[in-house]
Design a protein around this motif. Structure first.
Motif, PDB file in Angstrom:
ATOM      1  N   ARG A   1      60.295  57.970 -32.124  1.00 24.30           N
ATOM      2  CA  ARG A   1      61.249  57.069 -32.052  1.00 24.30           C
ATOM      3  C   ARG A   1      61.106  56.571 -30.587  1.00 24.30           C
TER       4      ARG A   1
ATOM      5  N   VAL B   1      60.196  53.563 -27.456  1.00 25.19           N
ATOM      6  CA  VAL B   1      60.628  52.342 -27.443  1.00 25.19           C
ATOM      7  C   VAL B   1      59.306  51.419 -27.527  1.00 25.19           C
TER       8      VAL B   1
ATOM      9  N   GLY C   1      57.923  53.260 -32.268  1.00 27.59           N
ATOM     10  CA  GLY C   1      58.842  53.748 -33.484  1.00 27.59           C
ATOM     11  C   GLY C   1      59.877  52.709 -33.379  1.00 27.59           C
ATOM     12  N   ARG C   2      60.933  52.496 -32.372  1.00 30.44           N
ATOM     13  CA  ARG C   2      62.017  51.613 -32.520  1.00 30.44           C
ATOM     14  C   ARG C   2      61.674  50.234 -32.902  1.00 30.44           C
ATOM     15  N   PRO C   3      60.700  49.725 -32.059  1.00 28.12           N
ATOM     16  CA  PRO C   3      60.509  48.169 -32.587  1.00 28.12           C
ATOM     17  C   PRO C   3      59.788  47.982 -34.027  1.00 28.12           C
TER      18      PRO C   3
ATOM     19  N   ALA D   1      60.226  49.852 -36.470  1.00 22.16           N
ATOM     20  CA  ALA D   1      61.490  50.041 -37.371  1.00 22.16           C
ATOM     21  C   ALA D   1      62.390  48.747 -37.492  1.00 22.16           C
TER      22      ALA D   1
ATOM     23  N   THR E   1      63.983  54.604 -42.622  1.00 22.82           N
ATOM     24  CA  THR E   1      64.437  55.763 -41.953  1.00 22.82           C
ATOM     25  C   THR E   1      63.567  56.015 -40.720  1.00 22.82           C
ATOM     26  N   LEU E   2      64.335  56.288 -39.494  1.00 20.53           N
ATOM     27  CA  LEU E   2      63.787  56.643 -38.231  1.00 20.53           C
ATOM     28  C   LEU E   2      63.903  58.214 -38.186  1.00 20.53           C
ATOM     29  N   ALA E   3      62.837  58.906 -37.818  1.00 21.23           N
ATOM     30  CA  ALA E   3      62.666  60.388 -37.743  1.00 21.23           C
ATOM     31  C   ALA E   3      62.112  60.604 -36.553  1.00 21.23           C
TER      32      ALA E   3
ATOM     33  N   PHE F   1      63.764  66.187 -34.193  1.00 22.08           N
ATOM     34  CA  PHE F   1      65.151  66.550 -34.486  1.00 22.08           C
ATOM     35  C   PHE F   1      65.178  66.493 -36.106  1.00 22.08           C
TER      36      PHE F   1
END
Lengths: 287, 287
Positions: free
Chosen positions: B167, B169, B172-174, B176, B187-189, B192
């Motif tokens: 996840r 920056v 993963g986030r961009p 997604a 789905t962002l995993a 956790f």
């Protein structure tokens, strides 16, 4: 039968806390101030904005309601925003949506100073949220209100499977970001999703924000799941219903928000809370 | 055996296109310019920044490499950024990570002018992406490069189930956000996530960006899925490997990126592409 996540009571308690903070700031000579811009005469928007205006006054804030005619130009709206950006007595600015077709909502939203953007729609604030930046910044009120409601009922996010149906900038995207930041595994779904109902049934926490009445019913919910219904739809009979069929869903879910009385009251209470927070943050920044 | 998504060849072709665009701009009197700031003497970072510097020169751009000592203060780094923000001959600025502990990366990143933020890390740019705003703005290079690679092989996103593991920056986030914006169900995993491998196996497109060697192997992949391996891990034997066990995964996947030669070359080629784009966009804005 599911626990009812009572937004009305939680919002009332949040409003009490907000009033105490607002009074404290006013006693220090800094009365929190909110300005709401309404363009046109959409009856629903008029009700919403006047409710916000009155609630802010009731909680001891300065509240300015600027009503502009349907025919106002985009530049004139932005000009109003700019004046409010400069106004030291205003800490929170929001422009009621929807705007008329000849006005670009994104351009208007982007013109609000990020530090006064109480709706959290400015890309700088949304980017800080999605980038999990530290520090204080406003977040869209409905998603932030949902988090407050979950916290009130001790429903935690870490390690949970969350499905968010609806990918709007107002609700779906920011609520997904808030939950990702609290270490949930979040799936953002929309109308392009295949097997939407089977996906919904995998969720420990299901957030539905689509505007489609009764899109989700009991059979689409994992037993014991938490269901957050963001929909507000007015039926032919004038009754308000959500995007979730409450009657069947509440038989399966572990906890559920009713409509009305769930997410709705949290949104406006969070708007008030965040107006006070923006005032506090502006002091901390030495402004 | 899966189709190999050849980042090396795709990057070479992208570089050719970038050089043509760069030369065209130079002929118009606007040579694209990139500045890379490197703090300290981390050997890997030195190699990365010098590679970027040389590649930019090779593609006909102005390239400035600013090397600052490990002991430089945060204010001095920001001061360098501010000078580059003002410099009309520089269209793209990046600060190589990691930065020394006494410098806050977020503060430095946020100081880069959004219109020169070639890494796309500035919250304004990330927020525009996550908010699906129209218009031109930079996007993090690895995610953007992944999208180019998928497009090259005609792999579409709409309606697909995507699982992104990691996840950050940076990736993963961009990635997604880009895929959400192309109507995938994403789905962002992360670490956790419960039952991570079972989740991975639901993906039509699986993006792995964790830095854990061989986290995912063939048995965790849905037959025929597209696997994007963003990991670059150096083994005890000095060999580079990804976060995916290529040998087993390539037996199950429909398409897969190798490491090296997959995502890696796309990142630097996209950095070059985006430097040219920032130059073009600065002209369109009349600057």
């Amino acid at each position: 039968m599911a626990i009812i996540l009572d937004g009305k009571t939680t919002a009332a308690s949040l409003n009490d806390a907000t009033k105490i903070q607002a009074d404290k700031l006013t006693a220090q000579g800094i009365q929190p101030g909110i300005a709401v811009i309404l363009v046109g005469e959409d009856p629903a928007s008029q009700i919403y904005t006047r409710n916000k205006h009155r609630k802010a006054e009731k909680l001891g804030m300065k509240s300015v309601l600027i009503e502009l005619p349907e025919t106002v130009s985009q530049d004139e709206v932005i000009n109003e925003v700019e004046k409010l950006n400069q106004d030291q007595s205003i800490h929170a600015i929001l422009v009621q949506s929807p705007l008329p077709d000849h006005i670009d909502a994104t351009t208007v939203t982007n013109s609000i100073l990020p530090s006064k953007d109480v709706d959290g729609f400015n890309p700088t604030n949304l980017g800080k949220l999605y980038g999990r930046q530290p520090g204080n910044y406003p977040v869209a009120c409905t998603p932030k209100g949902i988090m407050t409601l979950l916290k009130q009922y001790d429903i935690t996010l870490a390690g949970k499977n969350v499905v968010v149906i609806g990918r709007s900038v107002l609700v779906g995207r920011p609520v997904a970001a808030l939950m990702i930041n609290q270490n949930a595994t979040v799936t953002l779904a929309g109308r392009f999703t295949q097997n939407l109902k089977a996906l919904a049934k995998t969720a420990d926490i299901l957030v539905v924000a689509t505007g489609t009445p009764a899109l989700i019913s009991g059979q689409d919910i994992k037993p014991g799941a938490t269901v957050i219904d963001v929909g507000i739809n007015r039926g032919a009979d004038g009754k308000l219903t959500g995007d979730v069929d409450f009657e069947t869903a509440s038989q399966v879910a572990g906890a559920i928000t009713p409509v009305p009385g769930g997410v709705g009251p949290m949104t406006i209470a969070t708007l008030m809370q965040q107006t006070v927070e923006l005032t506090q943050w502006s002091l901390n920044n030495g402004k």
